[in-house]
Design a protein around this motif. Structure first.
Motif, short mmCIF file in Angstrom:
data_model
loop_
_atom_site.label_atom_id
_atom_site.label_comp_id
_atom_site.label_asym_id
_atom_site.label_seq_id
_atom_site.Cartn_x
_atom_site.Cartn_y
_atom_site.Cartn_z
N TRP A 1 0.81 -1.24 0.19
CA TRP A 1 -0.07 0.14 0.07
C TRP A 1 0.71 1.28 -0.05
O TRP A 1 1.98 1.31 0.78
N CYS A 2 0.48 2.10 -0.93
CA CYS A 2 1.22 3.58 -1.03
C CYS A 2 0.30 4.43 -0.03
O CYS A 2 -0.80 4.94 -0.61
N ASP A 3 1.07 5.19 0.96
CA ASP A 3 0.21 6.06 1.59
C ASP A 3 0.11 7.31 1.10
O ASP A 3 -0.70 8.23 1.48
N TRP A 4 1.02 7.67 -0.10
CA TRP A 4 0.97 8.92 -0.57
C TRP A 4 -0.35 8.91 -1.72
O TRP A 4 -0.84 9.97 -1.71
N HIS A 5 -0.21 7.97 -2.66
CA HIS A 5 -1.30 8.14 -3.60
C HIS A 5 -2.46 7.35 -3.14
O HIS A 5 -3.33 7.27 -3.85
N LYS A 6 -2.47 6.77 -2.07
CA LYS A 6 -3.54 6.00 -1.28
C LYS A 6 -3.97 4.99 -2.13
O LYS A 6 -5.21 4.81 -2.55
N GLY A 7 -3.20 4.26 -2.53
CA GLY A 7 -3.41 3.00 -3.33
C GLY A 7 -2.64 1.64 -3.00
O GLY A 7 -1.47 1.87 -2.51
N PRO A 8 -2.84 0.68 -4.05
CA PRO A 8 -2.21 -0.53 -3.73
C PRO A 8 -0.88 -0.23 -4.85
O PRO A 8 -0.87 0.27 -5.49
N SER A 9 0.23 -0.99 -4.25
CA SER A 9 1.50 -0.86 -5.00
C SER A 9 2.43 -2.09 -4.50
O SER A 9 2.32 -2.57 -3.55
N SER A 10 2.99 -2.50 -5.54
CA SER A 10 4.07 -3.63 -5.52
C SER A 10 5.40 -3.14 -5.20
O SER A 10 6.40 -3.96 -5.15
N THR A 11 5.55 -1.72 -5.21
CA THR A 11 7.02 -1.19 -5.05
C THR A 11 7.20 -0.40 -3.71
O THR A 11 7.96 0.02 -3.60
N ALA A 12 6.03 -0.27 -2.85
CA ALA A 12 6.02 0.46 -1.63
C ALA A 12 7.04 0.06 -0.72
O ALA A 12 7.21 -1.33 -0.48
N GLU A 13 7.69 0.96 -0.16
CA GLU A 13 8.81 0.86 0.96
C GLU A 13 8.46 1.68 2.13
O GLU A 13 7.82 2.92 1.84
N ARG A 14 9.09 1.37 3.25
CA ARG A 14 8.88 2.51 4.30
C ARG A 14 9.84 3.72 4.16
O ARG A 14 10.75 3.71 3.71
N VAL A 15 9.24 5.09 4.25
CA VAL A 15 9.61 6.10 4.42
C VAL A 15 9.50 6.73 5.75
O VAL A 15 8.44 6.68 6.30
N LEU A 16 10.61 7.65 6.23
CA LEU A 16 10.33 7.96 7.57
C LEU A 16 10.30 9.51 7.40
O LEU A 16 11.26 10.22 6.60
N ILE A 17 9.21 10.14 7.79
CA ILE A 17 9.02 11.59 7.78
C ILE A 17 8.83 12.24 9.20
O ILE A 17 8.36 11.86 10.03
N GLU A 18 9.62 13.36 9.39
CA GLU A 18 9.53 13.93 10.46
C GLU A 18 8.42 15.13 10.51
O GLU A 18 8.23 15.90 9.58
N ARG A 19 7.47 15.28 11.64
CA ARG A 19 6.72 16.25 11.57
C ARG A 19 6.95 17.55 11.63
O ARG A 19 8.13 17.68 12.27
N GLN A 20 6.39 18.54 10.92
CA GLN A 20 7.00 19.84 10.96
C GLN A 20 6.20 20.82 11.77
O GLN A 20 6.77 22.02 12.15
N SER A 21 4.95 20.24 12.61
CA SER A 21 4.51 21.04 13.79
C SER A 21 4.03 20.25 14.70
O SER A 21 3.92 18.99 14.63
N GLY A 22 4.12 20.70 15.84
CA GLY A 22 3.54 19.82 16.95
C GLY A 22 4.60 19.32 17.64
O GLY A 22 5.75 19.67 17.25
N ALA A 23 4.41 18.08 18.50
CA ALA A 23 5.58 17.71 19.06
C ALA A 23 6.20 16.66 18.19
O ALA A 23 5.69 16.12 17.24
N PRO A 24 7.52 16.83 18.37
CA PRO A 24 8.52 16.03 17.35
C PRO A 24 8.26 14.58 17.42
O PRO A 24 8.78 14.51 18.59
N TYR A 25 7.92 13.93 16.51
CA TYR A 25 8.08 12.47 16.50
C TYR A 25 7.98 11.92 15.16
O TYR A 25 7.43 12.69 14.22
N PRO A 26 8.85 10.99 14.99
CA PRO A 26 8.66 10.49 13.56
C PRO A 26 7.39 9.90 13.08
O PRO A 26 6.69 9.30 13.92
#
Length: 65
Positions: free
Chosen positions: A16-41
């Motif tokens: 599943w790809c969280d970016w285009h909100k659809g199925p994917s056979s090439t999806a891999e985990r990416v780590l995103i840092e929050r830009q606002s609020g309490a900092p947590y990945p």
């Protein structure tokens, strides 16, 4: 099709790809840092085209490390 539920700890949710909100056979985990609020990945999965279009980098470490 509904988005799959969260995977069990240590289990990849690479169909599943969280970016285009659809199925994917090439999806891999990416780590995103929050830009606002309490900092947590935020853990999300992105397919190859979404990673390339948005300059996302694959997460090297497992979540929680």
């Amino acid at each position: 099709m509904q988005q799959p539920t969260d995977a069990a700890p240590g289990q990849e949710r690479a169909d599943w790809c969280d970016w285009h909100k659809g199925p994917s056979s090439t999806a891999e985990r990416v780590l995103i840092e929050r830009q606002s609020g309490a900092p947590y990945p935020l853990e999300q999965f992105a397919c190859a085209p979404c990673r390339e279009q948005r300059a996302l980098v694959r997460a090297e470490l497992p979540m929680g490390v």
